[in-house]
Design an enzyme around this catalytic site. Structure first.
Site, PDB file in Angstrom:
ATOM      1  N   ASP A 104      -1.804  -2.515  13.217  1.00 53.81           N
ATOM      2  CA  ASP A 104      -1.099  -1.433  12.519  1.00 53.81           C
ATOM      3  C   ASP A 104       0.111  -2.043  11.804  1.00 53.81           C
ATOM      4  OD1 ASP A 104      -0.299   1.130  11.761  1.00 53.81           O
ATOM      5  OD2 ASP A 104       0.737   1.527  13.652  1.00 53.81           O
ATOM      6  N   GLU A 120       1.030  -3.683   6.434  1.00 52.92           N
ATOM      7  CA  GLU A 120       1.139  -3.692   4.952  1.00 52.92           C
ATOM      8  C   GLU A 120       2.026  -4.840   4.463  1.00 52.92           C
ATOM      9  OE1 GLU A 120       1.690  -1.002   6.928  1.00 52.92           O
ATOM     10  OE2 GLU A 120      -0.353  -0.267   6.674  1.00 52.92           O
ATOM     11  N   ASP A 139      -2.241   7.616   8.428  1.00 48.62           N
ATOM     12  CA  ASP A 139      -1.634   8.845   8.925  1.00 48.62           C
ATOM     13  C   ASP A 139      -1.961  10.069   8.083  1.00 48.62           C
ATOM     14  OD1 ASP A 139      -0.640   7.201  10.833  1.00 48.62           O
ATOM     15  OD2 ASP A 139       1.386   7.106  10.002  1.00 48.62           O
TER      16      ASP A 139
HETATM   17  O1  MIG Z   1       4.581   4.958  12.092  1.00 47.63           O
HETATM   18  O2  MIG Z   1       1.914   3.073  16.529  1.00 47.63           O
HETATM   19  O3  MIG Z   1      -0.790   4.827  11.516  1.00 47.63           O
HETATM   20  O4  MIG Z   1      -1.946   5.476  13.963  1.00 47.63           O
HETATM   21  O5  MIG Z   1      -0.208   5.888  16.115  1.00 47.63           O
HETATM   22  C1  MIG Z   1       4.072   4.928  13.373  1.00 47.63           C
HETATM   23  C2  MIG Z   1       2.261   4.376  16.216  1.00 47.63           C
HETATM   24  C3  MIG Z   1       3.284   3.658  13.647  1.00 47.63           C
HETATM   25  C4  MIG Z   1       1.270   4.359  12.592  1.00 47.63           C
HETATM   26  C5  MIG Z   1      -0.198   4.442  12.726  1.00 47.63           C
HETATM   27  C6  MIG Z   1      -0.551   5.398  13.827  1.00 47.63           C
HETATM   28  C7  MIG Z   1       0.075   4.953  15.109  1.00 47.63           C
HETATM   29  C8  MIG Z   1       1.594   4.845  14.937  1.00 47.63           C
HETATM   30  N1  MIG Z   1       1.896   3.926  13.836  1.00 47.63           N
END
Ligand code: MIG
Length: 824
Positions: A411, A414, A488
């Site tokens: 996660d 980017e 999200d």
């Molecule tokens: O901005 O790890 O898209 O699936 O649950 C929060 C917490 C960071 C973004 C991900 C989301 C995840 C969340 N992460």
């Protein structure tokens, strides 16, 4: 909040950038290396590099005076070097044009205007690049012709509908928590690959290999689309079809196809931000078991870590992860933990020390570490553009694999950083294995390289088992390393609807393994939305329910019995179709055809389907028409050419028409193409996707009306290891014909290298209205009554089903079912 001031007249930027520059008149051409051509222009040079019989690479070399060197041929890691094959090519010159001849493509460059036209071998004009220019800001732009009849697909993970004509998008991996509305021009994944489709003409793909910010504008000009780069240069691959599947096959040859995932990775997955501790995880797992809802994976979101340090477990919440993982494994459930790129700046933390000492983190030109704020607070970011850093990062995952973990969730890659630009400083300089480049130039590669490091590390550590990596960010070629979820989204009906075109276009951009957060991530789902989303989501390639902190709970049982029953039914149905789904993944692996397909991919001559994205196909034989609005009990469904069978009722429809489908809350309209052969798990309770030769798999044929012919395929391997890469798999091709009075089903194992444990083949012919009189089997030994060869059959008139058991000892066989009446 924004006000009308945002649209103040003085704030409007010129939409058409001023032209400052074009390559100018073309001059002499050279062939600095065999089969590579460089044409000198006044202000630049144009490099032409044949890739294969039909694919050409075109690159603008910005310095008109520079002599060619091999580095001019460098491309990003998205492009597989194996894709370049020796090709016969020839560059010819006339007074007005240069013509590059490849076996299946001719490229014509106008000497005066630098217009580039692409022709098939037969002389059909496929595309025209009318102009290349640069704007005042130094962005290089290409303008390509677009017809009234043009449709544009691909472009990766974008909001909006299927056809991208009329849209404008940026490619800049962005962490977007705001609702994913149509005006959002960039999301987490950037795949600068555009597919041009025009009915009756040769389709083509255009892959712009530039990982900086690029944009595609199909809106501003009615008769042209443009693409532009903001850093570096124009470097693209022109990929003609003729058909859309050909474009996808060739594009996947260039950027790679996905590995076949372990079967557990295509099961149902359950997630939440976050399951807070061991007790909660175990109780979720037990609930799935008690409620007999299949589930293969539970995710651990960021709270599992010790103050968000990657490669740690919080000692209080998860005191004994290895034991927990073992217990879950006994229940057939795996753990996939989240791993973000940010490494906490903490001098007493191993990975940070290690990374600093070995110079693994991203730095500014002057040598300072780039430190950005993310969950762990101030953090350093590994420079994945360096192979040694990828190796190191991969190695860190032993921490997980030694505890029995086989899958990782990437996660924030980017990368997302909590600052005004939302990402890493653009003046960070990546090492890039000896060719240093700024973050501005390489931004869109960061997430993919992280997943690459992760996948390669896991693969080394798992002793032959296939790993699973899920990523939020990616670039072209991401399919080689990871599945993508679409970030999200929200628990909005609109986002359920939008997830279809988004995942369809990801599939048309080389990434077949994708899906949204089922139920919606942010905001609060409703019972009805969860039911409808689970129905549709159950047939997306990637299938995970996930939701944010403090939102209403949305596990399948969160809303009482009725909704739970619906979720159970559809999740089980996914498992029932697992062998078919798995066969589609095999196809994606070998041909680049997506698992989830827009109708246009299969019915390119049908004008009704060019923008259709409220229905989708899985493979060619299953058509789904989910309900996408609340309180809706019916919807119109378009059935394309052929005969279609309602999965629920067996009712037959001829295609080429809209029908009104009845869809009370427990029913999602779904149809089978008549004559389809679907490999299914025979036993609803036997949902372990380890599709070993012991699991009861049935080949279910959905009988066509007299006159129908069809083909089918069933792929099978051990579902967990890489043995398939060495050819250890079975691939059965079938051909069926449904006639007045008989059904003929011919099977041929194209490959049969799995140890033969399956002594009998189970076959079932569904929706067969007449009782058969005889069944014969033909093999290389001749033709006999099926029973005489150790097989058997039985017909159930109420269910309209014929069950057959065939000895599975021949590489080719033919079954003939004869009946007195018409067969259906
Ligand atoms: O901005 O790890 O898209 O699936 O649950 C929060 C917490 C960071 C973004 C991900 C989301 C995840 C969340 N992460």
């Amino acid at each position: 909040m924004q006000t009308s001031e945002t649209i103040h007249p003085d704030m409007m930027e010129a939409t058409v950038p001023n032209r400052r520059w074009t390559p100018g008149r073309l001059g002499a051409a050279v062939e600095p290396q065999k089969g590579i051509y460089v044409i000198q222009a006044e202000f630049a040079q144009i490099l032409l590099q044949p890739v294969s019989d039909a694919i050409v690479r075109i690159k603008l070399l910005l310095d008109p005076g520079k002599a060619f060197d091999r580095e001019d041929l460098n491309s990003t890691i998205a492009v597989q070097q194996e894709a370049f094959v020796p090709v016969y090519s020839e560059l010819k010159e006339t007074n007005d044009v240069y013509r590059l001849f490849l076996p299946e493509l001719t490229v014509e460059l106008n000497k005066t205007t630098a217009q580039i036209d692409f022709y098939t071998q037969q002389g059909e004009l496929i595309a025209s690049q009318e102009e290349i220019y640069s704007s005042n800001r130094g962005e290089y732009v290409c303008r390509n012709r677009m017809e009234a009849e043009s449709h544009i697909y691909g472009l990766g993970e974008k909001t909006g509908f299927l056809d991208k004509k009329g849209e404008k998008y940026d490619m800049w991996n962005s962490d977007v928590f705001d609702p994913h509305v149509p005006e959002i021009e960039a999301l987490y994944v950037s795949i600068p690959f555009l597919v041009h489709f025009q009915p009756g003409k040769t389709s083509y793909g255009l892959f712009l290999d530039n990982p900086g910010r690029t944009s595609f504008d199909m809106r501003t000009q009615p008769d042209a689309y443009t693409f532009q780069v903001n850093a570096g240069t124009i470097d693209y691959y022109f990929i003609p079809g003729p058909g859309l599947p050909d474009v996808l096959r060739k594009y996947s040859g260039l950027t790679g196809t996905m590995d076949i995932p372990p079967a557990w990775a295509i099961g149902y997955h359950q997630s939440r931000y976050s399951y807070m501790n061991e007790e909660e995880v175990m109780s979720i797992a037990r609930t799935f078991k008690e409620k007999r809802i299949p589930c293969d994976v539970i995710y651990l979101d960021i709270h599992y870590m010790d103050e968000y340090r990657v490669f740690t477990f919080d000692p209080v919440r998860f005191p004994n992860p290895r034991r927990m993982i073992e217990q879950l494994q006994e229940m057939g459930i795996r753990i996939v933990p989240i791993v973000d790129p940010g490494v906490k700046k903490d001098p007493e933390y191993g990975p940070y020390q290690d990374g600093v000492q070995h110079d693994y983190f991203c730095k500014k030109l002057e040598g300072d570490l780039f430190i950005g704020d993310v969950w762990p607070g101030a953090s350093a970011f590994p420079d994945y553009t360096e192979e040694k850093v990828r190796d190191w990062w991969g190695e860190q995952h032993r921490y997980y694999t030694e505890s029995g973990i086989q899958g990782i969730w990437n996660d924030m890659n980017e990368p997302a950083v909590f600052n005004t630009t939302k990402t890493m400083d653009l003046d960070v300089v990546h090492g890039n294995d000896g060719t240093p480049k700024s973050h501005r130039e390489l931004h869109n590669l960061y997430g993919m390289l992280m997943s690459m490091a992760t996948q390669q590390g896991l693969r080394k550590q798992l002793g032959g088992e296939r790993p699973f990596v899920l990523t939020r960010a990616g670039y072209a070629g991401i399919q080689k390393y990871a599945a993508t979820w679409t970030g999200d989204n929200r628990s909005f009906w609109e986002h359920l609807a939008m997830s279809i075109p988004m995942v369809l276009n990801l599939g048309l951009s080389g990434q077949p393994f994708a899906g949204p957060d089922i139920g919606g991530f942010a905001h609060h789902t409703s019972p009805e939305l969860l039911a409808r989303w689970t129905q549709a989501g159950a047939f997306f390639p990637y299938c995970r329910n996930h939701s944010v902190l403090e939102s209403i709970r949305q596990e399948p049982w969160a809303f009482g019995e009725q909704i739970e029953d619906i979720c159970r039914t559809y999740i089980r149905l996914r498992y029932r179709f697992m062998p078919y789904l798995y066969t589609q993944f095999h196809q994606a692996h070998t041909t680049g055809m997506p698992v989830m397909r827009p109708l246009v991919l299969e019915y390119p001559d049908d004008r009704k389907v060019y923008e259709m994205c409220d229905q989708f196909l899985v493979g060619s034989d299953l058509l789904f028409a989910p309900i996408l609005r609340p309180h809706t009990e019916s919807r119109s469904v378009y059935l394309p050419a052929g005969e279609w069978i309602d999965y629920w009722t067996g009712e037959r429809y001829s295609g080429g028409q809209h029908i009104l489908a009845y869809a009370p809350i427990e029913r999602m309209p779904m149809y089978l193409k008549a004559g389809a052969l679907i490999a299914e798990l025979a036993d609803d309770e036997a949902w372990k996707p380890e599709m070993s030769a012991q699991s009861a798999i049935e080949l279910v044929v959905y009988a066509g009306s007299a006159g129908t012919t069809s083909t089918g395929q069933w792929y099978e391997d051990d579902a967990r290891t890489y043995a398939y890469e060495e050819g250890s798999y079975n691939l059965l091709d079938t051909k069926m014909s449904f006639n007045q009075g008989d059904i003929v089903l011919a099977g041929t194992y194209r490959v049969r290298k799995l140890p033969l444990l399956r002594e009998q083949l189970q076959l079932r012919i569904k929706w067969l209205a007449y009782a058969p009189e005889r069944v014969t089997l033909t093999t290389s030994d001749g033709t006999e009554e099926l029973e005489a060869l150790g097989g058997s059959w039985s017909y159930d008139a109420d269910a309209q089903e014929l069950k057959l058991q065939l000895p599975n000892t021949h590489d080719a066989f033919e079954v003939v079912v004869t009946s007195a009446g018409t067969v259906s």
